[in-house]
Each structure stands twice: as structure tokens, then as C-alpha cells.
Design an enzyme around this catalytic site. Structure first.
Site, mmCIF file in Angstrom:
data_model
loop_
_atom_site.group_PDB
_atom_site.id
_atom_site.type_symbol
_atom_site.label_atom_id
_atom_site.label_comp_id
_atom_site.label_asym_id
_atom_site.label_seq_id
_atom_site.Cartn_x
_atom_site.Cartn_y
_atom_site.Cartn_z
ATOM 1 N N ARG A 29 -10.795 76.633 21.974
ATOM 2 C CA ARG A 29 -11.787 75.622 21.621
ATOM 3 C C ARG A 29 -11.920 75.596 20.099
ATOM 4 O O ARG A 29 -12.316 76.596 19.500
ATOM 5 C CB ARG A 29 -13.149 75.960 22.282
ATOM 6 C CG ARG A 29 -14.235 75.029 21.853
ATOM 7 C CD ARG A 29 -15.594 75.238 22.531
ATOM 8 N NE ARG A 29 -16.514 74.342 21.861
ATOM 9 C CZ ARG A 29 -17.704 74.680 21.392
ATOM 10 N NH1 ARG A 29 -18.198 75.888 21.576
ATOM 11 N NH2 ARG A 29 -18.431 73.795 20.747
ATOM 12 N N GLU B 36 -24.129 72.122 20.338
ATOM 13 C CA GLU B 36 -25.507 72.597 20.219
ATOM 14 C C GLU B 36 -26.438 71.615 19.497
ATOM 15 O O GLU B 36 -26.820 71.854 18.353
ATOM 16 C CB GLU B 36 -25.540 73.947 19.501
ATOM 17 C CG GLU B 36 -24.750 75.016 20.212
ATOM 18 C CD GLU B 36 -24.847 76.380 19.527
ATOM 19 O OE1 GLU B 36 -25.312 76.440 18.369
ATOM 20 O OE2 GLU B 36 -24.466 77.371 20.148
ATOM 21 N N TYR C 267 -25.886 83.473 23.963
ATOM 22 C CA TYR C 267 -25.709 84.734 23.240
ATOM 23 C C TYR C 267 -26.774 85.760 23.551
ATOM 24 O O TYR C 267 -26.495 86.941 23.620
ATOM 25 C CB TYR C 267 -25.756 84.487 21.717
ATOM 26 C CG TYR C 267 -24.564 83.768 21.159
ATOM 27 C CD1 TYR C 267 -24.480 82.380 21.180
ATOM 28 C CD2 TYR C 267 -23.516 84.478 20.588
ATOM 29 C CE1 TYR C 267 -23.383 81.723 20.654
ATOM 30 C CE2 TYR C 267 -22.404 83.830 20.058
ATOM 31 C CZ TYR C 267 -22.341 82.454 20.092
ATOM 32 O OH TYR C 267 -21.246 81.804 19.567
ATOM 33 N N GLU D 231 -19.300 79.286 24.630
ATOM 34 C CA GLU D 231 -19.433 80.285 23.565
ATOM 35 C C GLU D 231 -20.270 81.443 24.065
ATOM 36 O O GLU D 231 -21.245 81.232 24.803
ATOM 37 C CB GLU D 231 -20.180 79.734 22.333
ATOM 38 C CG GLU D 231 -19.351 79.000 21.343
ATOM 39 C CD GLU D 231 -20.177 78.527 20.150
ATOM 40 O OE1 GLU D 231 -21.067 79.255 19.683
ATOM 41 O OE2 GLU D 231 -19.918 77.397 19.709
ATOM 42 N N HIS E 292 -18.991 69.773 15.197
ATOM 43 C CA HIS E 292 -19.555 71.118 15.046
ATOM 44 C C HIS E 292 -20.217 71.168 13.667
ATOM 45 O O HIS E 292 -19.844 71.942 12.806
ATOM 46 C CB HIS E 292 -18.450 72.178 15.206
ATOM 47 C CG HIS E 292 -18.970 73.535 15.619
ATOM 48 N ND1 HIS E 292 -18.613 74.156 16.787
ATOM 49 C CD2 HIS E 292 -19.844 74.375 15.023
ATOM 50 C CE1 HIS E 292 -19.231 75.334 16.892
ATOM 51 N NE2 HIS E 292 -19.981 75.489 15.824
ATOM 52 N N ASN F 46 -23.468 77.382 25.758
ATOM 53 C CA ASN F 46 -23.289 78.465 24.795
ATOM 54 C C ASN F 46 -24.442 79.433 25.003
ATOM 55 O O ASN F 46 -25.606 79.029 24.971
ATOM 56 C CB ASN F 46 -23.359 77.944 23.355
ATOM 57 C CG ASN F 46 -22.198 77.024 22.999
ATOM 58 O OD1 ASN F 46 -21.300 76.783 23.814
ATOM 59 N ND2 ASN F 46 -22.225 76.513 21.785
HETATM 60 C C1 PNW Z 1 -23.402 79.136 17.475
HETATM 61 N N1 PNW Z 1 -29.406 81.269 16.497
HETATM 62 O O1 PNW Z 1 -24.510 78.857 16.716
HETATM 63 C C2 PNW Z 1 -22.411 78.206 16.834
HETATM 64 O O2 PNW Z 1 -21.899 77.254 17.715
HETATM 65 C C3 PNW Z 1 -21.355 78.891 16.021
HETATM 66 O O3 PNW Z 1 -20.933 78.018 15.034
HETATM 67 C C4 PNW Z 1 -21.873 80.187 15.452
HETATM 68 O O4 PNW Z 1 -20.993 80.796 14.562
HETATM 69 C C5 PNW Z 1 -22.184 81.101 16.610
HETATM 70 O O5 PNW Z 1 -23.128 80.503 17.488
HETATM 71 C C6 PNW Z 1 -22.713 82.458 16.193
HETATM 72 O O6 PNW Z 1 -23.898 82.295 15.465
HETATM 73 C C7 PNW Z 1 -25.684 79.524 16.737
HETATM 74 O O7 PNW Z 1 -30.020 81.155 15.447
HETATM 75 C C8 PNW Z 1 -26.432 79.425 15.598
HETATM 76 O O8 PNW Z 1 -29.903 81.839 17.438
HETATM 77 C C9 PNW Z 1 -27.668 80.006 15.532
HETATM 78 C C10 PNW Z 1 -28.154 80.686 16.604
HETATM 79 C C11 PNW Z 1 -27.418 80.789 17.755
HETATM 80 C C12 PNW Z 1 -26.163 80.210 17.818
#
Ligand code: PNW
Length: 494
Positions: A96, A186, A326, A395, A141, A324
Site C-alpha cells: 500500500r 484517515e 494502532y 495500517e 495521504h 487503520n
Molecule cells: C497514521 N495519532 O497516522 C498515518 O496514516 C501514517 O501516515 C503514520 O505514519 C502512522 O499512522 C503512524 O503515526 C496517524 O495521533 C497519525 O494518534 C496520528 C495518530 C495516529 C495515526
């Protein structure tokens, strides 16, 4: 059968069940992601136009922790063949990556298509396909052409047309070779952080963040419709946007209601218009914002209404759910006079919610708290909210600031998060079809610059040739992807 035999048989059955539970369905896809500004560099080669990131970081380097920018980054504009080698070495199914809008359209408009830009992405796509790696292409992006930002960017209703025009050009060039498309990465971080002064274009306007939310979602819908009507009949590909979702849980029982509002504000604002049967803004959020705007003295809601036609245009503009994910947060009400910290990470000031983490959650670098169960919760929430959709994790990944190639923290993140994905598939029957590790290589991590590393491969940013070196996690992810199973050794580097 005597008791010993029965005992041995039950042990064998348990082992088989255990191994089966550690396995992904045979058609499950593993991939890896990057984005153009974060890796390409070559910010002004040939006829490339300026993006909002180029523009901002040349005048405001101070918004980045190490005062760096993406002028050179991983130099993937020149080293893309090496990137393909790394992906092929891991045996992955897809890559991707994103297209830099002003690299392809130097003016932002379709009046001029850059031959060099089109050649670069065409070579990348062909190179991937030649190695059996499917390209998954993101159109946006976060690199808006500065020329369009000068006209109001995503707060201008015409941005919907600008994006549809850009999307049509990309589809015309590449739809014969790309099956999976992500329109917008996002929307929350494409609209909120940019209009809270945190990232490009670094404008401070709560009204701007909400105008952007409306038009960026309509832009997604317009691009989806362009593909659906003009390209899908011939190519049959699939289109969605990459929705970002944390797992939010109430800090205490009395924070339940606020947590619902926080989920609406941060997540359903973007998913509900597309995936719900009613369409439009989530009702709780819409009512809250109307009342809050009235109290603040506005004559209409800061969250701009959709017309009936717009609701219809947006509803159902997906071929799969792209998510996505995390990290997780707890939600509680802010105390009076309490400061909020960074939007979306420490709090949601518009709704008075403070975001925190639990002591038992592990911690990566910065905002990334490690709570594997969170991904299972989020996958279940999608199913309960919108039904049994095909879900692709576009992601997920782990950050550190270490140069140690033996990145056990990252291996542990992928192992424990993927275990929870498996539980969501096997126990909860969520139709998850793929997983994307963020990221292929260490790269420009927005406000953290080059200090925060997400890569499966390290990049030596002091070396002009930007040498890439595998971390232990690259070999771990490779064995998971090749065996489609978590029943693999924890490998260490070298
Ligand atoms: C994603 N937060 O963004 C993006 O899609 C990527 O470009 C980035 O590098 C990746 O996660 C890791 O950060 C985020 O503030 C940006 O929680 C900010 C956040 C989460 C995801």
C-alpha cells in the site's frame, strides 16, 4: 480404548486445534504500507508542484521535533526498486503506497499531467506486479497541492470536484493495473490536526476542521462514484477510504455516555455517513454539535448539515471496510479549567473529553500505547455497528526510537495484535481479509520527524544512499506472511 490412548488422542487433538487457531485463512493477505511524503523525497524534481507539506515545512520547520522535513526522506523516488526488493524478500501479498497529488498534477488541476510523475508511479506499479505484489493505491495521504490550499483547500466545497478530477486521471492511468484503491487516508487526521495547527496546513479553526470533514467525505464519495460508474464495469476493482479508529473505553461507569459521544466525534463522524443504513452524520453527534454551536453563538451548527442528496451520494460508497488501528485510550470528562493536550491523543476539546491510558497497557514511543485487545474490540464494533462487512486492516504498527535491529518490542506488537485479529476471525466471525504493517521502512513520521521509527527495515538517514537494513521484525513478519500462521519462531536479527 484404554485411558492412556484416550489421553494421548486428546493431547493430539488439542495440539491440532491450537495450531489451527494460530493460522489465518489461506486467502488472508499480508502487506505493508508507506505514504508518498514520508518516503519519496525529490520534492521539487522535474515539474512537480508544491504540496502543503513542502510549503509548510519550508517556512515553519519548528513544528517538527527534529526540525526535519521530507525533502529527501528515504529517497524512494530514486530507490523504489530497492523498496520492491524488500517487499518481495518478505514474500508479501501487497504494497500500500500513496500518490503525491502535485507530483502527478503540478497545478493541482487536470489541465497538466506530469509525464515524469505518471512514469514514476507507472514504473512502481509495474515493478510490483512483475514480482507478484499487488499494488494498493491511496489517492490522498495528506498531500494537498498548495495551489488548492491557497483556494481554501478542503474547506472549499469545490474541493469535492477537484478531488474527483484528480481521481479520474489516476484511474485512467492505472485502473488497468490496480485493483484496490483507498481514496482518503484517515479523514480525522486529514481534517482535525491540520485545522488545530498541528500539521499542514497548520491553520487554527474549529469551524475549518468540521467544514473539512464534510467536504473530504463528499470528495471520497465523488471519487468512489467516478470509479464505480466509469471504471468498475471494465476493471472490477474495489474502492474504500482508510478509516482510523482507536479503541475507546470509559474510564469509569459514569463516563459511558461521554465515551459514546467521543466515539461518534472521533470515529463515526467519518464511518456513519458511508456505512450506516440511514446515512448522514451520527445522530448523537449532530444533536450535540447543533446545541453546542447555538450556545457558542453561531447561527447554524459548526458541523455543516448534509442535504438529502449529499446523504444519498455518500451512503454505501465502499466495497470493503478499510481500517487503520494502532492504539487505545480511556475516556473521562475534563475537569473545569483542565488543559487538553494534543488533539486526538490526549483529548477531544470540542466535547470536553480527556483521553488517557491504563497502567497495564504497554507503551511504545509517544502516543502509541500497546493494548492488543483493542484491535479485537474495534473489529467487533465495526461488525455490530454496520453488519458483516469485508474488513481489511490497512495500517497497524509500532514505534520506537532505537537503532537496535533486534526490535523485540515491534515483534511482540505484531504477534499480540495478530493473535487478537485471529480471535476476531475465529471466535467473533469478523470477516477480516488482510493486515497491513505500518511501515515498510523507517520514514518521516510527521511531527516526530525521523526520531520515531515504525519500519520493519531501518534506514540510515545520514547515508546519502539511504541504506536499508532488515530489523528482526522484518524476518518475523516474513515468516508470518509466508506460513499465514503465528506458529513461528521469534527470530532475532543476524
Ligand atoms: C497514521 N495519532 O497516522 C498515518 O496514516 C501514517 O501516515 C503514520 O505514519 C502512522 O499512522 C503512524 O503515526 C496517524 O495521533 C497519525 O494518534 C496520528 C495518530 C495516529 C495515526
Amino acid at each position: 480404548m484404554n485411558r492412556t490412548r484416550l489421553y494421548i488422542l486428546s493431547l493430539i487433538l488439542a495440539l491440532v486445534a491450537e495450531i489451527a487457531c494460530q493460522s489465518f485463512p489461506p486467502e488472508f493477505q499480508f502487506g505493508v504500507a508507506t505514504s508518498s511524503y514520508q518516503i519519496e523525497g525529490a520534492w521539487n524534481v522535474s515539474d512537480k508542484g508544491e504540496s502543503i507539506w513542502d510549503h509548510l515545512l519550508h517556512i515553519r520547520p519548528d513544528i517538527i521535533a527534529d526540525l526535519s522535513n521530507g525533502d529527501v526522506a528515504c529517497d524512494s523516488y530514486h530507490l523504489w526498486k530497492q523498496d520492491i526488493d524488500l517487499i518481495a524478500d518478505m514474500g508479501l501479498d501487497f504494497y500500500r503506497f500513496s500518490i503525491n497529488w502535485p507530483r502527478l498534477l503540478p497545478t493541482g488541476f487536470p489541465n497538466k499531467v506530469s509525464e515524469d510523475g505518471a512514469r514514476y508511479y507507472g514504473n512502481l506499479i509495474d515493478g510490483l506486479r512483475a514480482r507478484g505484489i499487488a499494488p494498493v493505491v491511496t489517492l490522498y495521504h495528506w498531500e494537498l497541492p498548495q495551489s488548492l490550499q491557497d483556494l481554501g483547500g478542503w474547506t472549499n466545497p469545490l474541493s469535492v470536484e477537484w478531488f474527483a478530477d484528480y481521481a479520474r486521471i489516476v484511474f485512467t492511468l492505472f485502473a488497468d493495473r490496480v485493483d484496490t484503491w483507498i481514496t482518503i487516508n484517515e479523514p480525522i487526521f486529514a481534517c482535525e490536526s491540520p485545522y488545530r495547527g498541528i500539521v499542514a496546513p497548520a491553520i487554527v479553526s474549529d469551524v475549518g476542521a468540521l467544514l473539512c470533514s464534510k467536504y473530504i467525505m463528499l470528495a471520497h464519495a465523488a471519487a468512489y462514484r467516478v470509479y464505480d460508474e466509469e471504471f468498475k464495469p471494465q476493471y472490477g476493482g474495489q474502492v474504500s477510504f482508510a478509516h482510523h479508529e482507536f479503541w475507546f473505553e470509559p474510564k469509569t461507569d459514569k463516563d459511558q455516555e461521554l465515551t459514546e459521544l467521543a466515539r461518534d466525534y472521533a470515529f463515526s463522524r467519518f464511518s456513519y455517513p458511508v456505512y450506516s443504513t440511514e446515512g448522514g452524520w451520527p445522530p448523537l453527534l449532530e444533536a450535540y454539535m447543533a446545541e453546542k454551536s447555538r450556545i457558542e453563538g453561531y447561527t447554524r451548527s459548526k458541523l455543516p448539515a448534509f442535504t438529502a442528496e449529499e446523504i444519498k451520494l455518500l451512503k454505501g460508497t465502499y466495497d470493503f471496510f478499510a481500517i487503520n488501528h494502532y492504539t487505545s485510550r480511556t475516556v473521562r470528562a475534563a475537569l473545569s479549567g483542565e488543559e487538553f493536550g494534543i488533539f486526538g491523543i490526549d483529548g477531544l476539546d470540542e466535547i470536553g473529553a480527556v483521553l488517557e491510558s491504563k497502567p497495564e497497557w504497554g507503551s511504545a514511543l509517544g502516543w502509541l500505547k500497546v493494548n492488543p485487545e483493542g484491535i479485537r474490540h474495534v473489529l467487533n464494533r465495526i461488525k455490530h455497528q454496520y453488519g458483516d462487512l469485508k474488513v481489511m486492516i490497512t495500517e497497524s504498527g509500532y514505534s520506537d526510537d532505537s537503532d537496535d535491529l533486534n526490535d523485540v518490542g515491534r515483534i511482540d506488537y505484531y504477534k499480540t495484535y495478530l493473535e487478537q485479529v485471529l480471535l476476531a476471525i475465529n471466535e467473533d466471525k469478523v470477516n477480516v481479509v488482510g493486515y497491513t504493517a505500518w511501515s515498510l521502512i523507517d520514514n518521516f513520521e510527521w511531527n516526530s520527524g525521523y526520531q520515531s521509527h515504525f519500519g520493519l527495515y531501518a534506514v540510515d538517514f545520514s547515508d546519502p544512499s539511504r541504506k536499508r537494513t532488515a530489523k528482526a521484525s522484518a524476518r518475523y513478519y516474513e515468516s508470518v506472511a509466508r506460513t499465514k500462521s503465528l506458529d513461528v519462531e521469534n527470530l532475532t536479527a543476524n
